[in-house]
Write an enzyme that holds these catalytic residues in place. Structure first.
Site, PDB file in Angstrom:
ATOM      1  N   THR A  90       0.822  -1.182   0.000  1.00  0.00           N
ATOM      2  CA  THR A  90       0.000   0.000   0.000  1.00  0.00           C
ATOM      3  C   THR A  90       0.869   1.250   0.000  1.00  0.00           C
ATOM      4  O   THR A  90       2.032   1.195   0.375  1.00  0.00           O
ATOM      5  CB  THR A  90      -0.891  -0.036   1.282  1.00  0.00           C
ATOM      6  N   ASN A 147      -2.244  -4.693  -2.185  1.00  0.00           N
ATOM      7  CA  ASN A 147      -2.198  -5.450  -0.930  1.00  0.00           C
ATOM      8  C   ASN A 147      -0.759  -5.783  -0.575  1.00  0.00           C
ATOM      9  O   ASN A 147       0.041  -4.876  -0.493  1.00  0.00           O
ATOM     10  CB  ASN A 147      -3.111  -6.673  -0.954  1.00  0.00           C
TER      11      ASN A 147
HETATM   12  N1  GLY Z   1      -4.653  -4.218   1.688  1.00  0.00           N
HETATM   13  C1  GLY Z   1      -4.518  -3.532   2.886  1.00  0.00           C
HETATM   14  C2  GLY Z   1      -5.741  -2.784   3.261  1.00  0.00           C
HETATM   15  O1  GLY Z   1      -6.499  -2.405   2.383  1.00  0.00           O
HETATM   16  O2  GLY Z   1      -5.960  -2.587   4.421  1.00  0.00           O
END
Ligand code: GLY
Length: 568
Positions: A379, A399
């Site tokens: 992220t 992700n």
């Molecule tokens: N993929 C991490 C989140 O969206 O929290």
């Protein structure tokens, strides 16, 4: 080649060369500008944003240019194979929340990762079954159409040229490729981009050229997001999925829409906190934790004993994450109670916090009107602001590092593994150790719960800060820490990001602290009953803010080599 493109490529070469040189020098992690500021985790991406501002674009164009460029230069964190949340404040004071979160395919089922009754993490984290329908480009398109000044096609075209020309990879990307070499090697199109011919990973300084990604960006520039959702790129993805055991079909892609949500507004000590609603858990729990902390004088606690401040904030985090595990999910599918951000409920939770020892939190709480009043529905974060009054916070992700590790041949797109953000089985931790309930179970067309927390802070009705972070559940807690350091402790913005962080997410019942936290403070926390785990870094935060003299200040997280830039 048209003259404009020749000039652009020459300028790009100079930028890339300067960026590589500057990477060797110690660099300030903040910058000011009279006309705007921007911060991201990669110098080339921030420079693309700055160029958008210089070309007459606004902060929305700048943030989008930064985001699509990050998809080229920082693909382990984010890209057009992933999703995003965008929070925008217009000069007229309207707040727009755009949900570009990925979506489960139509054939997805609640038990799709169970084998012999047990969830198999490998299936939700790596390979075709891990991929959810990407949403980022639909969200950027919607944001650009609604609020931008610069054609998205031009922004995509400029990023395509960078993908074609290539750039030397930095140490962060090199480390991520090295750490995931074996999974990357399983997917030939991914290996062709990130590994050398002998199967060894690219290393820091190696040039990363992405011709397929450039072609994909150009198709998106020419045809808009339809090239992915109803065109050639989508057909390539669906055909590969069908041949390799994935679920995503052309119909799933055609069904994807970016959604406008109602921003979640809470208050904190005279400030308005604008957060992102479900399927993000960020807005709810940043608001909830701050509400709980209203019961404490944090500055006095810090002066009395820094360990006491950490303890109280960690206890508030723990209580909020216990609620997250039970209540949170995609509010289009399950009821998420608005009472979670109720001030009386926060007072009730605050009364459970003791100053001398840890509180045992066995289960979630019961917010008021939980049965009737609901929200209607690795992220990266980019923060941007301009002199016209546009404030933008975009958090975007594939992700975990390089998502599912899948690049469908011919597309260059790193596809997300966002299916792992669903709860594959109640009580079973995901890649971030987060547990969930049936509220976050998998269903066709549902969006997995996220911790991404793009946030705007307003004082007297005027924005003073746009921020957000990367780091899974640590996103929520970092955003809280940046806000309390800014508002309660009145620290300079650079210090709000630089000082050691801590994190508690209820399960595991453990307090994570950054290694920079003083040993004596760590010892005090152990004496209060906390089980400590020392970690190198609790995520990465970017912020832009207004200074007292009316300028704009951008700060990137000093934990990595990003770039903050100002426009004068
Ligand atoms: N993929 C991490 C989140 O969206 O929290």
């Amino acid at each position: 080649m048209p003259l404009r493109r020749v000039v652009f490529v020459c300028v790009l070469w100079v930028c890339i060369a300067l960026t590589s040189l500057r990477a060797e020098e110690p660099r300030s992690f903040s910058a000011q500008g009279r006309r705007g500021a921007i911060a991201s985790v990669h110098p080339l991406a921030t420079q693309a944003g700055l160029k958008a501002l210089r070309d007459g674009g606004n902060a929305v164009d700048a943030a989008i240019a930064t985001a699509v460029t990050l998809g080229v230069v920082d693909g382990h964190n984010s890209g057009l194979g992933g999703g995003c949340f965008i929070l925008i404040r217009s000069p007229e004071g309207e707040t727009i929340a755009i949900d570009g979160r990925e979506m489960a395919p139509g054939a997805a089922t609640a038990d799709m990762y169970l084998r012999d009754g047990k969830a198999v993490a490998e299936l939700s984290q790596t390979g075709p079954l891990a991929v959810a329908v990407p949403g980022a480009i639909a969200a950027y398109e919607l944001a650009a159409r609604k609020c931008g000044r610069k054609p998205l096609s031009r922004t995509l075209d400029e990023a395509a040229q960078l993908a074609d020309v290539g750039f030397p990879i930095d140490r962060v990307t090199a480390r991520n490729i090295r750490e995931h070499r074996d999974e990357i090697a399983r997917f030939p199109a991914t290996a062709a981009v990130l590994l050398k011919a002998n199967g060894m990973p690219l290393v820091e300084g190696d040039r990363l050229v992405q011709a397929d990604l450039a072609h994909t960006y150009r198709q998106l520039a020419e045809q808009g997001s339809a090239a992915l959702y109803r065109g050639a790129i989508g057909k390539q993805i669906a055909a590969w999925m069908a041949a390799n055991g994935g679920l995503i079909t052309e119909i799933d892609l055609a069904n994807y829409v970016a959604l406008e949500r109602e921003p979640l507004v809470t208050t904190y000590r005279g400030h308005t906190i604008v957060g992102f609603p479900p399927p993000s858990s960020g807005g709810v729990h940043v608001g909830q934790i701050l509400n709980i902390l209203k019961a404490f004088d944090l500055k006095e606690l810090q002066q009395r004993d820094p360990a006491l401040l950490i303890h109280v904030v960690a206890e508030a985090m723990k209580l909020a994450f216990a609620d997250r595990a039970y209540w949170l999910g995609d509010s289009d599918f399950v009821p998420v109670p608005r009472g979670l951000v109720d001030n009386d409920y926060a007072k009730q939770l605050a009364r459970r916090i003791r100053l001398d020892q840890v509180t045992v939190v066995d289960d979630h709480g019961w917010p008021p009107e939980w049965d009737t009043r609901h929200f209607k529905k690795h992220t990266t974060h980019i923060a941007a602001v301009d002199e016209q009054g546009w404030w933008v916070a975009i958090t975007t992700t594939v992700n975990t590092s390089f998502g599912s590790k899948v690049i469908v041949p011919g597309t260059g797109l790193v596809l997300n593994n966002e299916m792992d953000d669903f709860s594959a089985q109640p009580g079973m931790p995901n890649a971030f150790g987060l547990v969930g309930s049936r509220h976050n179970e998998i269903a066709p067309g549902k969006r997995p719960l996220s911790s991404m927390s793009p946030t705007l802070v307003l004082r007297d009705g005027q924005p003073v800060m746009a921020l957000g972070a990367a780091g899974g559940p640590k996103i929520i807690t970092q955003v809280v820490l940046a806000i309390i350091r800014f508002i309660d402790l009145e620290l300079p913005l650079e210090q709000c990001l630089a000082q050691p962080r801590w994190h508690h997410q209820w399960r595991p019942d453990r307090l994570y602290v950054e290694q920079a936290l003083a040993d004596s403070v760590q010892q005090r926390l152990r004496e209060m009953g906390h089980e400590l785990q020392v970690i190198q870094a609790a995520g990465i935060t970017q912020v832009v803010a207004r200074t007292a003299d009316g300028r704009f200040l951008g700060v990137h997280d000093p934990r990595i080599p990003g770039l903050a830039a100002g426009l004068d």
